[in-house]
Design a protein around this motif. Structure first.
Motif, PDB file in Angstrom:
ATOM      1  N   ASP A 256      88.108  12.804  11.397  1.00 47.58           N
ATOM      2  CA  ASP A 256      87.557  13.768  12.361  1.00 47.58           C
ATOM      3  C   ASP A 256      86.059  13.968  12.135  1.00 47.58           C
ATOM      4  O   ASP A 256      85.263  13.994  13.067  1.00 47.58           O
ATOM      5  N   LEU A 257      85.663  14.060  10.855  1.00 46.63           N
ATOM      6  CA  LEU A 257      84.236  14.247  10.546  1.00 46.63           C
ATOM      7  C   LEU A 257      83.449  12.979  10.898  1.00 46.63           C
ATOM      8  O   LEU A 257      82.326  13.062  11.397  1.00 46.63           O
ATOM      9  N   SER A 258      84.055  11.842  10.612  1.00 48.31           N
ATOM     10  CA  SER A 258      83.399  10.577  10.937  1.00 48.31           C
ATOM     11  C   SER A 258      83.160  10.489  12.453  1.00 48.31           C
ATOM     12  O   SER A 258      82.087  10.060  12.904  1.00 48.31           O
ATOM     13  N   ASP A 259      84.177  10.955  13.246  1.00 44.54           N
ATOM     14  CA  ASP A 259      84.039  10.937  14.713  1.00 44.54           C
ATOM     15  C   ASP A 259      82.908  11.851  15.173  1.00 44.54           C
ATOM     16  O   ASP A 259      82.140  11.511  16.082  1.00 44.54           O
ATOM     17  N   ILE A 260      82.828  13.023  14.547  1.00 40.84           N
ATOM     18  CA  ILE A 260      81.767  13.972  14.945  1.00 40.84           C
ATOM     19  C   ILE A 260      80.396  13.333  14.684  1.00 40.84           C
ATOM     20  O   ILE A 260      79.517  13.335  15.543  1.00 40.84           O
ATOM     21  N   ALA A 261      80.243  12.756  13.472  1.00 41.96           N
ATOM     22  CA  ALA A 261      78.952  12.139  13.135  1.00 41.96           C
ATOM     23  C   ALA A 261      78.647  10.998  14.104  1.00 41.96           C
ATOM     24  O   ALA A 261      77.493  10.796  14.497  1.00 41.96           O
ATOM     25  N   HIS A 262      79.694  10.260  14.486  1.00 35.20           N
ATOM     26  CA  HIS A 262      79.494   9.156  15.425  1.00 35.20           C
ATOM     27  C   HIS A 262      79.010   9.680  16.781  1.00 35.20           C
ATOM     28  O   HIS A 262      78.096   9.109  17.398  1.00 35.20           O
ATOM     29  N   LYS A 263      79.604  10.791  17.241  1.00 36.74           N
ATOM     30  CA  LYS A 263      79.167  11.396  18.517  1.00 36.74           C
ATOM     31  C   LYS A 263      77.700  11.824  18.414  1.00 36.74           C
ATOM     32  O   LYS A 263      76.937  11.703  19.373  1.00 36.74           O
ATOM     33  N   LEU A 264      77.357  12.371  17.274  1.00 41.78           N
ATOM     34  CA  LEU A 264      75.975  12.818  17.093  1.00 41.78           C
ATOM     35  C   LEU A 264      75.025  11.611  17.134  1.00 41.78           C
ATOM     36  O   LEU A 264      73.940  11.677  17.691  1.00 41.78           O
ATOM     37  N   GLU A 265      75.465  10.511  16.521  1.00 43.76           N
ATOM     38  CA  GLU A 265      74.653   9.277  16.580  1.00 43.76           C
ATOM     39  C   GLU A 265      74.485   8.838  18.028  1.00 43.76           C
ATOM     40  O   GLU A 265      73.413   8.391  18.434  1.00 43.76           O
TER      41      GLU A 265
END
Lengths: 714, 182
Positions: A67-76
């Motif tokens: 879930d955190l990896s997905d959030i960071a990916h969205k931010l990227e």
């Protein structure tokens, strides 16, 4: 999404680390919101921001927090269009990114607290975040009130009031929170204490020498009382020294236990990451770790974790082929990834390798040009290694599509930046069809390490004890002497014989003499037989980094203080075992500089080397005579005023020997008088230069003139 | 109108005030007539036939030239390494860094200096340098004129001093191995 129980212990550490990274990202975002930043500054900020988000993404994924990896990916994703065309960041985008970071941190903390399995699906929150970002004031108020986003991101706290006892009972886990600098400062003091201990040992030896000297004076009766007192003090000093040694060892061991942890604590979680990632990409991979029991400074480990994640993700994504492709190429369907960790002295060697397709240099060149990393003109001038190194450049990625694994052009340049920030270096080697190897070399500077002290001519050299497998004496029956090099038969293998003196440029290459010490030195799986003049002994020494002026000399990894306060240079085992092209010294003119002044030797050497000479140095007349027994020279440059044997006496000795009777000798002296000059020439010198004339740049011309007059190879 | 003091204390006070006033006006006059010229403190020493100097503020210590360990395979201007206050410092040949060929006497002293980037290193020197001053205006003018790391500054008695700008010297040699800084 629940976190694997095996990884739970590491998640708390990740939450703390994430807070620090998020703080840096926040500061960068606020900076990007400002007016008037120049393009260069904007580009730098966007690149840094991208790296930080990528680190958050990679680290979260490696711990199984998708879930955190997905959030960071969205931010990227939100950052990507702006990064391609750096400009002031619009406020709504900053709002979205800041909101995303709040969400990231709240969920990270929930995972750390073991509440990860109660977290709601982040998809809705993410969609809302991107679609409808509230103004910053509102967001701040929401975060401050722990409502709003917190309610979206984290489960509501338990309604049960938490009772805090007045005094917590002490348990085995009770402890203090101490900042790393406090512990490091303590370690530095222990290191100093170890050096003091060495000096105390030397003082004890001096006392014993004084007692012996007094006895030699023949005044046995008169000095009896003093000698007894001195011997008693020396004995007590020795006993106290031994006790101090034990205390220093105990202190250092205790502090090392606090400051270090086994490498496996960061490597074990990577097994899971490799498994998950290879499944996601339809690949098969197995990670093997060699040396995971090595304990390292916790701060170094924390800083390395991100780099290792990047390297392994790259290896799975870019390096390994699909199982069917591997089988077609005659490989096992499961790709092999290997992480090898080795510590030698104050250096850590870390190698990440795969048995994949290798790096296609042509593809690297084409993509680097396409992406504007380099121009075609520049690539035309690069050799294969330099082309391969383009993968470390910012903005380079061989992936044509942006996936959540890689393809954003951050990763390897971030790894290099992170390794260089630790004063380390990273290199890559690759063979098409066989795989790729990334080699990281990093300094680890806490505490002491065992060092073997050896001597070559007058130079003492330290070797990390871990690199020394064995010592033996040279015997003709075990040596195989060729025209250019010698080999030693050792345990059924033929090892190259490396003369440390010749390798360091201190003397000409010669095969080892019968009975000369040979050390079997290994590094990175390679072994050589190292020839030295004497083995002085082993010491526990604190190896300190070298100053910037000599840090790039590949032979040395650091310096340690010996008992009298002098520095011992520590040789790099990986440099020793590296094959070098032997310089054809026979074609070069050779000069021997004899001077008891270190700076004069250095200056003459510089001058003569600039003139194409191979230069060897001797600090006294006696040493020079020793050198001339085994080496031959075209010219000798000798100081007139030296202690023990001056230049005139040396010339007399040289003229007595048939093999050096006609050797050109130039005397150098601070005396500039005609009397001194005449005396020098009368003694048999071929030339005479005052220091003033040397300072005026006359040395090389005089050397060539003298050699020409003597009929040497000028 | 002058007020006549009424008591002895008042008379003494008036006298003291008058004295202070006289001293103050004397100092004011001095200040108007003599403007002290700003100076730049330097550490001056001979190198070959010429006089060289370093800014005194960059000098950290002067040590006897001993306990220096040579570093084989290092650049020609590196004399060796030494231990200074727990740190490992490089001892460098100043003559070599400046493109010269040597000293008149064998250097006996090491000057520990701040390279201008916060790092320390040691430079060899014939003797302990002499602290002295140069007119700040002359230094500033020379700084504008100079292209390399050495500024030619004339003292008030027309003596030429080569003032070394360590920051420029080390930025010129960093990474290039260049020995000629001038």
């Amino acid at each position: 999404m629940p976190v694997d129980p095996m990884l739970q212990g590491l998640v708390a550490g990740f939450a703390v680390e994430a807070q620090e990274v998020v703080q840096k990202v926040t500061m960068d975002l606020l900076e990007l919101e400002r007016e008037g930043l120049e393009t260069d500054a904007l580009t730098r900020l966007y690149v840094r921001l991208g790296r930080h988000l990528h680190t958050l993404k990679g680290s979260a994924a490696s711990l199984g927090m998708q879930d955190l990896s997905d959030i960071a990916h969205k931010l990227e994703d939100a950052l990507a269009p702006l990064k391609a065309n750096p400009q002031k960041m619009p406020r709504p985008v900053v709002d979205i990114l800041l909101h995303g970071l709040d969400l990231f941190l709240l969920r990270a903390q929930a995972h750390a607290d073991g509440r990860g399995d109660a977290l709601p699906d982040p998809a809705a929150a993410l969609a809302q975040l991107v679609a409808d970002a509230p103004p910053p004031e509102e967001a701040a108020a929401m975060v401050a009130a722990s409502g709003g986003l917190a309610a979206v991101a984290a489960p509501a706290p338990s309604a049960e009031p938490v009772s805090v006892p007045d005094a917590l009972p002490e348990s085995a886990d009770a402890g203090w929170r101490v900042s790393s600098w406090q512990v490091t400062a303590l370690m530095r003091e222990v290191e100093r204490l170890r050096e003091v201990r060495l000096r105390v040992e030397e003082r004890g030896r001096e006392l014993e020498r004084v007692a012996v000297l007094l006895a030699k004076q023949g005044l046995l009766a008169e000095t009896a009382e003093a000698r007894t007192a001195l011997s008693g003090t020396a004995r007590s000093l020795r006993t106290d020294g031994e006790e101090t040694s034990d205390i220093v060892d105990a202190l250092e061991d205790g502090l090392k236990a606090i400051t270090t942890r086994p490498v496996r604590t960061i490597l074990d979680p990577l097994q899971r990451m490799v498994r998950d990632l290879s499944r996601q990409l339809g690949k098969e991979a197995r990670l093997s770790v060699v040396g995971s029991e090595v304990s390292l400074d916790r701060r170094l480990l924390e800083k390395l974790q991100g780099s290792l994640v990047h390297l392994l993700r790259n290896a799975v994504d870019h390096g390994l082929e699909l199982p069917a492709d591997r089988e077609r190429a005659g490989k096992h369907h499961e790709g092999a990834l290997t992480l090898r960790v080795e510590q030698q002295g104050n250096l850590l060697y870390l190698e990440a390798s795969d048995d994949g397709a290798g790096i296609d240099v042509e593809v690297v060149r084409r993509l680097a040009e396409q992406r504007g990393v380099v121009t075609a003109e520049e690539t035309a001038r690069l050799n294969e290694n330099q082309l391969r190194d383009l993968i470390f450049r910012s903005g380079f990625s061989t992936r044509t599509d942006v996936t959540d694994t890689s393809g954003r052009g951050v990763g390897l340049d971030a790894v290099r930046a992170s390794v260089e920030a630790l004063q380390g270096r990273i290199e890559v080697a690759s063979t098409p069809g066989q795989g790729t190897r990334f080699m990281l070399t990093l300094p680890t500077d806490l505490g002491s390490s065992p060092v073997l002290v050896v001597r070559v001519l007058e130079q003492l050299v330290g070797l990390p004890m871990l690199a020394v497998e064995a010592t033996q004496l040279a015997r003709a029956e075990s040596l195989r002497l060729g025209k250019r090099r010698a080999h030693l038969e050792y345990q059924g293998q033929l090892l190259s014989v490396v003369d440390l003196g010749a390798r360091l440029g201190l003397r000409a290459l010669a095969p080892p003499a019968e009975g000369q010490p040979l050390l079997i030195v290994q590094s990175g799986g390679k072994r050589v037989a190292l020839v030295v003049d004497a083995v002085v002994g082993d010491r526990d020494l604190v190896i300190r980094p070298l100053p910037s002026e000599v840090r790039d000399v590949p032979a040395w990894q650091g310096a340690a203080t010996l008992s009298r306060g002098e520095l011992l240079l520590i040789c790099r085992p990986d440099w020793l075992v590296t094959e070098t092209v032997q310089v054809q010294v026979s074609a070069q003119r050779r000069a021997l500089v004899v001077d008891d002044s270190l700076t004069a030797r250095a200056l003459h050497r510089a001058m003569l080397e600039a003139g194409g000479f191979t230069v060897h140095l001797a600090a006294s007349g006696a040493r020079a005579l020793d050198r001339l027994q085994s080496d031959t020279y075209d010219v000798v440059i000798c100081d007139l005023d030296m202690e023990e044997m001056d230049g005139i006496q040396l010339i007399a000795k040289l003229r007595e020997r048939p093999e050096t009777a006609s050797l050109p000798v130039i005397l150098v002296s601070a005396h500039d008088s005609s009397v001194a000059r005449e005396r020098g020439l009368k003694a048999g010198a071929d030339g005479y230069l005052s220091k003033r004339e040397c300072a005026a740049g006359r040395l090389l011309a005089e050397v060539l003139d003298v050699m020409s007059r003597r009929g040497s190879r000028a | 109108m002058k007020v006549t003091p009424r008591t002895l204390e008042e008379a003494q006070e008036a006298e003291a005030l008058e004295l202070l006033e006289r001293r103050a006006s004397r100092l004011r006059e001095q200040g108007e007539n003599t403007v002290e010229e700003a100076v730049h403190w330097i550490a001056e020493f001979p190198l070959g036939e010429e006089r060289y100097a370093l800014s005194l503020e960059s000098l950290r210590a002067a040590l006897p030239l001993k306990m220096v360990s040579p570093v084989p395979l290092s650049a020609p201007h590196v004399v060796g390494v030494l231990r200074f206050q727990g740190q490992v410092l490089a001892a460098l040949s100043l003559a070599s860094l400046l493109g010269g060929h040597g000293w008149r006497q064998d250097p006996a002293v090491l000057l520990v200096v701040d390279r201008g980037d916060g790092e320390l290193c040691a430079l060899d020197c014939e003797a302990i340098p002499r602290p002295t001053t140069l007119p700040m205006s002359a230094v500033e003018a020379a700084r504008v004129r100079a292209e390399g790391a050495v500024m030619e500054v004339f003292t008030q008695d027309r003596q030429l001093i080569h003032l070394i700008d360590l920051k420029r010297l080390f930025s010129a040699t960093r990474g290039t191995g260049a020995r000629h800084a001038r």
